[in-house]
Enzyme design. Structure first.
Site, PDB file in Angstrom:
ATOM      1  N   LYS A 193      34.751  35.012  45.466  1.00 57.59           N
ATOM      2  CA  LYS A 193      33.361  33.873  45.740  1.00 57.59           C
ATOM      3  C   LYS A 193      33.071  33.376  46.744  1.00 57.59           C
ATOM      4  O   LYS A 193      33.724  32.797  47.683  1.00 57.59           O
ATOM      5  CB  LYS A 193      32.016  33.344  44.591  1.00 57.59           C
ATOM      6  N   ASP A 230      32.578  29.111  32.737  1.00 53.85           N
ATOM      7  CA  ASP A 230      33.026  30.155  34.878  1.00 53.85           C
ATOM      8  C   ASP A 230      32.088  29.813  35.720  1.00 53.85           C
ATOM      9  O   ASP A 230      30.785  29.274  35.252  1.00 53.85           O
ATOM     10  CB  ASP A 230      32.794  31.713  34.256  1.00 53.85           C
ATOM     11  N   ARG A 267      56.894  34.929  41.690  1.00 52.98           N
ATOM     12  CA  ARG A 267      55.263  35.114  40.469  1.00 52.98           C
ATOM     13  C   ARG A 267      55.503  33.847  39.893  1.00 52.98           C
ATOM     14  O   ARG A 267      55.056  33.487  39.060  1.00 52.98           O
ATOM     15  CB  ARG A 267      56.364  36.790  39.598  1.00 52.98           C
ATOM     16  N   TYR A 324      27.986  37.504  33.135  1.00 59.09           N
ATOM     17  CA  TYR A 324      29.180  38.528  34.854  1.00 59.09           C
ATOM     18  C   TYR A 324      29.081  39.699  33.959  1.00 59.09           C
ATOM     19  O   TYR A 324      30.031  39.391  32.795  1.00 59.09           O
ATOM     20  CB  TYR A 324      30.415  37.915  34.773  1.00 59.09           C
TER      21      TYR A 324
HETATM   22  C1  LIG Z   1      33.020  38.390  40.287  1.00 60.58           C
HETATM   23  C2  LIG Z   1      33.037  37.389  38.951  1.00 60.58           C
HETATM   24  C3  LIG Z   1      33.605  37.698  38.265  1.00 60.58           C
HETATM   25  C4  LIG Z   1      35.516  38.497  38.152  1.00 60.58           C
HETATM   26  O1  LIG Z   1      35.845  37.776  39.635  1.00 60.58           O
HETATM   27  P1  LIG Z   1      36.592  38.751  40.427  1.00 60.58           P
HETATM   28  O2  LIG Z   1      37.447  37.801  41.696  1.00 60.58           O
HETATM   29  O3  LIG Z   1      35.347  40.014  40.913  1.00 60.58           O
HETATM   30  O4  LIG Z   1      37.720  39.655  39.090  1.00 60.58           O
HETATM   31  C5  LIG Z   1      33.749  36.433  37.034  1.00 60.58           C
HETATM   32  N1  LIG Z   1      32.922  35.429  36.593  1.00 60.58           N
HETATM   33  C6  LIG Z   1      31.516  35.648  37.839  1.00 60.58           C
HETATM   34  C7  LIG Z   1      30.290  35.055  37.520  1.00 60.58           C
HETATM   35  C8  LIG Z   1      31.688  36.059  38.750  1.00 60.58           C
HETATM   36  O5  LIG Z   1      30.612  36.230  39.702  1.00 60.58           O
END
Ligand SMILES: *Cc1c(COP(=O)(O)O)cnc(C)c1O
Length: 390
Positions: free
Chosen positions: A207, A182, A58, A110
């Protein structure tokens, strides 16, 4: 993080070299070229507290360490941290706040970030304000009292708006707040927010970084040592860590990020040109378009415009609902950023949780995650779906 020196070959190298080698080196015991999946929870100690930098998975795991060093290198940051999802990464950053603190969130962020802030942090005593971050002057003039974090996305999801990272960071700093970016949509290949002054970069590595729709994960990078220590503390204390196998898959995805992004860019540009001409489309949202309001800012801070494209169906919601079921190569699904092309209706899918809030999206909007299949096939697939609703 362990003290192992993983810089070696990647030090000072180009982005493509670092994507493949940063944090990774042949396995010292076997020479294995690929960083192994260290599927292990605990590590032998030669005396109490004497070990090779790892005592419990962890806290740290060698496969995870490789990923953390790699993403830090790609984002031009000093400290990287891996989490079990993008939302776990966002949560670890937001835990820096204490009750009474305020978050300014882009007004088309998001949906899951909105849900975390409004549904988890607000009941715990934190405040939030939605703002149009494409207008830095308005934010400066109308600064919400008590703001500690400005949370921005660029390009935004699903509106593909462009936020000037340097301008927003300056305003945040002038008011004693930090700027968190982000960077999921752009990836470090196209945009490196820390270079524009941002304090923290967050990724859903689910992604583009993972890139193959086969792993969920999140990453955080910062240059601030104290903030990094806090992140490591939360990572170890709350424990939302990724499994070694997930770290391996993410590392594998990152190796091809540059070549994948080049193809995403090219395919998206071809699709945008087709959409602009099609009568079933009333408006195309893509930062690469010269007429896009954020085009100049995108040119300054990005080296390409990415694979995400949104558009308004001329026939409104009914046409949008119909057309997303008519494509054959574009799969109707949530998520984005992988090799295969996806299509979705944000209002009813990814952003349904924002309904009735300032973040609610237009119901004629369709979002594409343009994959890396043959350009001609993608164009033909989309064209026949659009023709069917014209
Ligand atoms: C998908 C996404 C998230 C969240 O990520 P997860 O891996 O699904 O928890 C945050 N910000 C953006 C821009 C996203 O496309």
């Amino acid at each position: 993080m362990s003290e192992t020196d993983y810089t070696d070959r990647a030090e000072g190298a180009g982005f493509e070299t670092r994507a493949i080698h940063a944090g990774q080196h042949p396995d010292p015991t076997t020479g294995a070229v690929t960083t192994p999946i260290y599927q292990v929870s605990t590590y032998a100690q030669t005396a109490v507290g004497v070990h090779k930098g790892y005592d419990y998975s962890r806290t740290a795991n060698p496969t995870r360490t490789a990923l953390e060093h790699c993403i830090a290198s790609l984002e031009a940051g000093a400290h990287g941290y891996a989490f079990s999802s993008g939302m776990a990464a966002a949560d670890a950053v937001l835990r820096w706040l204490t009750p009474g603190d305020r978050i300014v969130l882009g007004d088309d962020a998001y949906g899951g970030t909105f849900r975390l802030i409004n549904g988890v942090y607000k009941p715990a005593g934190m405040e939030w304000t939605a703002a149009d971050l494409t207008q830095p002057d308005t934010l400066a003039a109308d600064w919400p009292e008590g703001t500690k974090i400005v949370w921005l996305e660029s390009p935004t999801n699903p509106g593909l708006n462009v936020v000037d990272v340097a301008a927003i960071t300056q305003i945040a700093h002038a008011n004693g707040a930090i700027c968190v970016v982000d960077n999921t949509f752009a990836t470090p290949y196209l945009q490196q927010p820390l270079e524009h002054g941002a304090d923290v970069v967050v990724h859903s590595s689910t992604k583009y970084l993972g890139g193959h729709s086969d792993v969920v994960g999140g990453l955080v990078v910062t240059n601030d040592a104290a903030f990094g220590e806090q992140l490591a503390f939360v990572q170890n204390s709350a424990g939302a860590v990724p499994a070694p196998q997930d770290c391996f898959l993410t590392l594998r995805g990152i190796k091809t990020l540059p070549v994948r992004m080049d193809r995403h860019n090219d395919n998206a540009a071809a699709i945008v040109a087709m959409l602009e001409e099609h009568p079933a489309v009333s408006k195309v949202l893509y930062p690469g378009l010269a007429g896009h309001p954020g085009h100049e800012a995108a040119r300054r801070q990005m080296s390409g415009y990415g694979g995400m494209v949104s558009f308004h169906a001329a026939g409104g919601m009914d046409a949008a609902f119909s057309l997303v079921t008519k494509t054959k190569i574009f799969t109707l699904a949530e998520s984005l950023g992988a090799v295969e092309s996806l299509i979705e209706h944000p209002g009813a899918m990814t952003h349904a949780s924002a309904e009735g809030s300032p973040l609610e999206v237009d119901d004629a909007l369709v979002r594409l995650s343009v994959g890396i299949e043959s350009e001609a096939d993608l164009l033909a697939d989309l064209r026949q779906a659009l023709d069917s609703v014209s």
